[in-house]
Design an enzyme around this catalytic site. Structure first.
Site, PDB file in Angstrom:
ATOM      1  CD  GLU A   1     -17.074  11.482  -2.607  1.00  0.00           C
ATOM      2  OE1 GLU A   1     -16.253  11.416  -1.682  1.00  0.00           O
ATOM      3  OE2 GLU A   1     -16.995  10.770  -3.613  1.00  0.00           O
TER       4      GLU A   1
ATOM      5  CE  LYS B   1     -14.326  12.923  -4.725  1.00  0.00           C
ATOM      6  NZ  LYS B   1     -12.976  12.507  -4.373  1.00  0.00           N
TER       7      LYS B   1
ATOM      8  NE  ARG C   1      -2.674  -1.014   3.550  1.00  0.00           N
ATOM      9  CZ  ARG C   1      -2.581  -2.162   4.216  1.00  0.00           C
ATOM     10  NH1 ARG C   1      -2.906  -3.304   3.623  1.00  0.00           N
ATOM     11  NH2 ARG C   1      -2.176  -2.191   5.471  1.00  0.00           N
TER      12      ARG C   1
ATOM     13  CE  LYS D   1     -13.918  10.537   0.098  1.00  0.00           C
ATOM     14  NZ  LYS D   1     -13.516   9.581  -0.938  1.00  0.00           N
TER      15      LYS D   1
HETATM   16  P1  13P Z   1     -13.451   7.979  -7.968  1.00  0.00           P
HETATM   17  O1  13P Z   1     -12.928   9.154  -8.772  1.00  0.00           O
HETATM   18  O2  13P Z   1     -12.731   6.700  -8.262  1.00  0.00           O
HETATM   19  O3  13P Z   1     -14.939   7.883  -8.029  1.00  0.00           O
HETATM   20  O4  13P Z   1     -13.073   8.263  -6.463  1.00  0.00           O
HETATM   21  C1  13P Z   1     -13.254   9.503  -5.923  1.00  0.00           C
HETATM   22  C2  13P Z   1     -13.629   9.374  -4.512  1.00  0.00           C
HETATM   23  O5  13P Z   1     -13.017   9.965  -3.666  1.00  0.00           O
HETATM   24  C3  13P Z   1     -14.785   8.539  -4.165  1.00  0.00           C
HETATM   25  O6  13P Z   1     -15.112   8.714  -2.823  1.00  0.00           O
END
Ligand code: 13P
Length: 342
Positions: free
Chosen positions: A175, A221, A46, A134
């Protein structure tokens, strides 16, 4: 709350031609990515995967911030430098995923958890160098879902999280991910996606207002307005771009510092093209920056090139930088498909 500091961080994250790398896969999701290239899911692999991206030469030209997972924020590089210092020294802002995943409601929908103990965790993350965070909520589409409860509960939690972040000096990314490819729930139309995206945003911004969240120190987002992956009728690129931009104009207050899209399962090129077309439509009249916060659409191609082998490292990094550059151009509305052949 130091609002001017929050606004400064937020505007740095969406500086012209820059976007965010979402490298915040949980340990199990990171494991899926590693498995796809034949590697075991262990701490070293990772770390090496993250290091490949973070040490790409001139990455700071296109990437303003990186969203990390708890383990990575505490992890050192193979040269024993904490990743968060390595990024900060390059002028890249470290961020942190703080939600703790999803819990199922009685009707089988999902709401995001992680509010308990969030304040002390934010304080610790701040001390570890994180300046933005986030929290992801998911909305799965059928003819009748999401339910009112799903919209309301996710909005409430997103707003509480955002408020706590700002009190800790951390810029929240909210998001609301409207899934285009949830298992067995991926045949919805463009029109239905539009309805769900708009409803999710309306609930969210009402809740943010109620909580007194400072919008100039917040990033959204969102998902693009796009038909389900297995929908009979797929929208054109122009439709996705124009419907998404219109939905944002109608639902996102002007004060919001920036819009940073997720890629959500779109192909690398699609994610770039849609972003570019939106910026071309907006032609600089957009009230907030329109840029990227991609996970898969920035990392996927580089990972399959790398395969965990040192010999492939330089090529994989150039594949990653190519995507980063294409998305940087798209964030300015300056991308063209010819760049893909180069
Ligand atoms: P993806 O761009 O792969 O959708 O991932 C963005 C993300 O942070 C999803 O939580």
């Amino acid at each position: 709350m130091n609002t001017s500091e929050l606004a400064k961080i937020a505007s740095k994250l969406v500086a012209k031609g820059k976007g965010i790398l979402a490298a915040d896969e949980s340990t199990s999701t990171a494991g899926k990515r590693l498995e796809s290239i034949g590697l075991e899911n262990n701490e070293k692999n990772r770390r090496d995967m993250r290091e490949m991206f973070f040490t790409s030469k001139d990455v700071e030209e296109f990437i303003s911030g990186v969203i990390l997972y708890d383990e990575t924020l505490r992890q050192n590089s193979s040269h024993d430098v904490p990743f968060s210092s390595m990024l900060t020294e390059k002028g890249i802002i470290p961020g942190i995923k703080v939600d703790e995943g999803l819990e199922e409601t009685s009707n089988g929908e999902k709401v995001t958890k992680g509010l308990e103990n969030l304040s002390p965790r934010l304080e610790e993350y701040y001390n570890l160098g994180a300046r933005f965070a986030k929290w992801r909520a998911v909305y799965s589409i059928t003819d009748t879902l999401p339910s009112e409860n799903c919209y309301a509960e996710n909005a409430k939690r997103l707003a509480k999280y955002a408020k706590l972040c700002q009190e800790a000096g951390i810029v929240p990314i909210v998001e609301p991910e409207v899934l285009m490819d949830d298992a067995n729930r991926n045949t919805h139309s463009l029109e239905r996606a539009d309805e769900v995206v708009r409803t999710a945003h309306t609930h969210l911004f009402n809740a943010l207002k109620e909580e007194g969240v400072y919008l100039e120190g917040l990033l959204l987002k969102p998902s693009m307005v796009i038909a389900g992956k297995n929908a009979e009728v797929q929208a054109t690129e122009d439709q996705v771009a124009s419907w998404t931009y219109k939905a944002l104009l109608d639902t996102v207050p002007e004060e919001v510092a920036g819009v940073v899209f997720l890629s959500g399962g779109q192909s690398d090129e699609q994610a770039t093209i849609h972003l570019d077309k939106m910026n071309k439509i907006a032609a600089g009249n957009n009230p907030w920056a329109l840029t990227f916060s991609y996970g898969r659409a920035l990392q996927g191609a580089a990972l399959s090139t790398w395969k965990g082998q040192q010999i492939n490292l330089a090529t994989a990094q150039s594949v990653f930088m190519h995507r980063a550059k294409c998305n940087s151009l798209a964030a300015k509305g300056e991308y063209s498909k010819e760049l893909e052949a180069a």
